[in-house]
Scaffold this motif. Structure first.
Motif, PDB file in Angstrom:
ATOM      1  N   LEU A  14       0.735  -1.105  -0.046  1.00 39.79           N
ATOM      2  CA  LEU A  14      -0.001  -0.093  -0.068  1.00 39.79           C
ATOM      3  C   LEU A  14       0.765   1.269  -0.049  1.00 39.79           C
ATOM      4  O   LEU A  14       2.096   1.129   0.504  1.00 39.79           O
ATOM      5  CB  LEU A  14      -0.865   0.035   1.233  1.00 39.79           C
ATOM      6  CG  LEU A  14      -1.818  -1.047   1.461  1.00 39.79           C
ATOM      7  CD1 LEU A  14      -1.361  -2.090   2.364  1.00 39.79           C
ATOM      8  CD2 LEU A  14      -3.342  -0.421   1.878  1.00 39.79           C
ATOM      9  N   THR A  15       0.366   2.292  -0.818  1.00 38.57           N
ATOM     10  CA  THR A  15       1.279   3.470  -0.609  1.00 38.57           C
ATOM     11  C   THR A  15       0.235   4.714  -0.341  1.00 38.57           C
ATOM     12  O   THR A  15      -0.843   4.737  -0.488  1.00 38.57           O
ATOM     13  CB  THR A  15       1.866   3.852  -2.113  1.00 38.57           C
ATOM     14  OG1 THR A  15       0.677   3.827  -3.081  1.00 38.57           O
ATOM     15  CG2 THR A  15       2.830   2.718  -2.427  1.00 38.57           C
ATOM     16  N   ARG A  16       0.823   5.678   0.150  1.00 39.82           N
ATOM     17  CA  ARG A  16       0.278   6.970   0.736  1.00 39.82           C
ATOM     18  C   ARG A  16      -0.298   7.566  -0.444  1.00 39.82           C
ATOM     19  O   ARG A  16       0.621   8.081  -1.173  1.00 39.82           O
ATOM     20  CB  ARG A  16       0.907   7.455   1.732  1.00 39.82           C
ATOM     21  CG  ARG A  16       0.049   8.639   2.544  1.00 39.82           C
ATOM     22  CD  ARG A  16       1.001   8.716   3.882  1.00 39.82           C
ATOM     23  NE  ARG A  16       1.959   9.467   3.451  1.00 39.82           N
ATOM     24  CZ  ARG A  16       2.366  10.880   3.779  1.00 39.82           C
ATOM     25  NH1 ARG A  16       1.498  11.257   4.906  1.00 39.82           N
ATOM     26  NH2 ARG A  16       3.367  11.516   3.628  1.00 39.82           N
ATOM     27  N   TYR A  17      -1.658   8.134  -0.337  1.00 36.89           N
ATOM     28  CA  TYR A  17      -1.850   9.148  -1.510  1.00 36.89           C
ATOM     29  C   TYR A  17      -2.414  10.519  -0.943  1.00 36.89           C
ATOM     30  O   TYR A  17      -2.329  11.386  -1.634  1.00 36.89           O
ATOM     31  CB  TYR A  17      -2.947   8.405  -2.354  1.00 36.89           C
ATOM     32  CG  TYR A  17      -4.113   8.150  -2.042  1.00 36.89           C
ATOM     33  CD1 TYR A  17      -4.676   6.907  -1.383  1.00 36.89           C
ATOM     34  CD2 TYR A  17      -5.219   9.368  -1.725  1.00 36.89           C
ATOM     35  CE1 TYR A  17      -5.914   6.940  -1.083  1.00 36.89           C
ATOM     36  CE2 TYR A  17      -6.385   9.199  -1.420  1.00 36.89           C
ATOM     37  CZ  TYR A  17      -6.811   7.890  -0.921  1.00 36.89           C
ATOM     38  OH  TYR A  17      -7.991   7.627  -0.424  1.00 36.89           O
ATOM     39  N   ILE A  18      -2.565  10.509   0.444  1.00 38.21           N
ATOM     40  CA  ILE A  18      -2.775  11.865   0.895  1.00 38.21           C
ATOM     41  C   ILE A  18      -1.475  12.371   1.294  1.00 38.21           C
ATOM     42  O   ILE A  18      -0.832  11.711   2.105  1.00 38.21           O
ATOM     43  CB  ILE A  18      -3.755  11.873   2.281  1.00 38.21           C
ATOM     44  CG1 ILE A  18      -4.909  11.335   1.780  1.00 38.21           C
ATOM     45  CG2 ILE A  18      -3.823  13.032   2.948  1.00 38.21           C
ATOM     46  CD1 ILE A  18      -6.009  10.955   2.903  1.00 38.21           C
ATOM     47  N   VAL A  19      -1.156  13.706   0.939  1.00 32.78           N
ATOM     48  CA  VAL A  19       0.173  14.237   1.323  1.00 32.78           C
ATOM     49  C   VAL A  19      -0.038  15.438   2.355  1.00 32.78           C
ATOM     50  O   VAL A  19      -0.940  15.932   2.307  1.00 32.78           O
ATOM     51  CB  VAL A  19       1.123  14.812   0.021  1.00 32.78           C
ATOM     52  CG1 VAL A  19       1.586  13.500  -0.451  1.00 32.78           C
ATOM     53  CG2 VAL A  19       0.131  15.422  -0.943  1.00 32.78           C
TER      54      VAL A  19
END
Ligand code: SAH
Length: 381
Positions: free
Chosen positions: A376-381
């Motif tokens: 899983l990767t983060r998409y909210i920065v």
């Protein structure tokens, strides 16, 4: 195809009537079905030689109507002991040792435990073997601490199997379906064995969790490391870390690793394992992973990569909310329960993570179980 005399009754190997290729295909379809719309799965990585892969073998001891000792497994969903002398997925040496112990009981006048009456001494035997080191642990689980002619018994067993490196007596006097009790005593050797995974050395004690298929565990960990994409600069969490295997392998390519695990024996092994592998950038904590991450998050601590490898029941929202709050770029989820994985991935998506990909690794050939790694990767920065 190989035949097993207890195929139907044991219930351990649901897929013994399929070819290995059919079985991998079935597991892939199963993962695709459970993870549909959540995580793309293109492959289940199989084993070259899928037989006798289990490094940990457990036999329950009982007796037949004539009073002769038997050992084997509980018949599916029951407490009836099904005699088993050899098994297609268990380590052959371990089965041999269990057979030797069964054969020694009469002459040593050791009675097997009777669950109904509470009489008798020997309840279970557990054998663990380090495939890479050749070390073998035998755990004799007894109903009471009193074990007459114990020293002679161990001596005779070692004479028949000089390859045994340690023998432990574990005392389980309770009316329980748990195999091991809380008390144990080392009868011979150092009380633990060691094995080597991904070039690191690991200490395994009687009660700590260690993956049962070391050949495929290396494949699994290599995938987990690939997904983590470590460069040497990262702050890493290894949650549900067992004896620290994933974290210690990762520590060679990270700045700092923190492991958390509930089982105190496993944590003790993890600390020693870190020292033995000269990993000085890793620390371990004992406790519930959810509680621990909540505290870390509340203290404002951050992480770049979180590995999580929960038991079959999956993780908790408490844990995942805290993990997300620590802001890791990547979460690598290692799972032995695809249904709880599907549930947890959906939750992590709500917490700002995108499920990139996943792969199945066949850690348990011939059984219905399958292990999965997801990135899983983060998409909210
Ligand atoms: N990562 C390890 C162990 C995975 S098995 C390996 O690859 O070998 C899952 C581990 O989670 C077990 O060691 C179990 O003791 C631990 N565990 C179970 N519930 C937990 C909890 N609530 N908090 C932390 N660890 C837990």
């Amino acid at each position: 195809m190989k035949q097993c005399p207890v195929f139907k009754k044991c219930g351990g190997c649901q897929y013994l009537n399929l070819t290995y290729e059919e079985q991998l295909e079935k597991k892939k379809k199963e993962l695709q079905r459970l993870l549909k719309g959540t995580c793309p799965i293109h492959e289940v990585i199989g084993m070259e030689n899928p037989w006798h892969y289990r490094n940990k073998v457990h036999a329950v001891f009982s007796h037949d109507r004539k009073g002769n000792p038997i050992s084997g497994v509980y018949q599916e969903n029951s407490h009836i002991v099904l005699p088993v002398e050899s098994c297609l997925i268990e380590d052959e040496k371990a089965d041999e040792i269990i057979g030797t112990i069964r054969g020694m009981l009469k002459s040593f006048k050791i009675r097997t435990y009777d669950e109904d009456t509470g009489y008798g001494l020997l309840r279970h035997v557990l054998v663990k073997r380090g495939f890479a080191t050749g070390e073998i642990m035998v755990v004799l689980v007894t109903a009471s601490p009193v074990f007459p002619s114990r020293n002679n018994f161990v001596k005779a067993l070692r004479q028949k199997h000089p390859e045994i490196t340690t023998v432990i007596q574990n005392i389980n006097g309770r009316d329980t379906s748990m195999v091991l009790g809380d008390r144990e005593q080392v009868l011979y050797g150092k009380g633990y064995i060691e094995d080597i995974l991904c070039g690191c050395r690991f200490r395994i004690s009687a009660r700590s969790f260690y993956q049962v298929n070391p050949v495929q565990t290396e494949v699994l960990y290599a995938k987990a490391m690939e997904y983590a994409g470590l460069t040497g600069k990262e702050t890493v969490i290894d949650a549900y870390c067992g004896i620290g295997t994933i974290g210690i392998v990762a520590s060679r390519r990270a700045k700092q690793v923190t492991g958390v695990e509930l089982n105190p024996d496993a944590v003790r092994d993890a600390v020693r394992n870190a020292r033995a592998n000269k990993a000085d950038n890793i620390r371990f904590f004992q406790g519930d992973a959810g509680d621990f991450l909540q505290k870390m998050a509340a203290n404002g601590e951050k992480a770049d990569v979180v590995f999580m490898d929960p038991p079959r029941s999956g993780s908790t929202e408490r844990f995942m909310a805290a993990a997300a709050a620590m802001g890791p770029e990547r979460i690598v989820y290692v799972s032995c329960g695809p249904d709880t994985l599907a549930r947890d991935l959906k939750y992590l998506r709500k917490k700002g993570y995108r499920v990139e990909k996943g792969v199945g690794v066949d850690l348990f050939p011939w059984t219905g179980h399958v292990e999965t790694v997801a990135l899983l990767t983060r998409y909210i920065v």
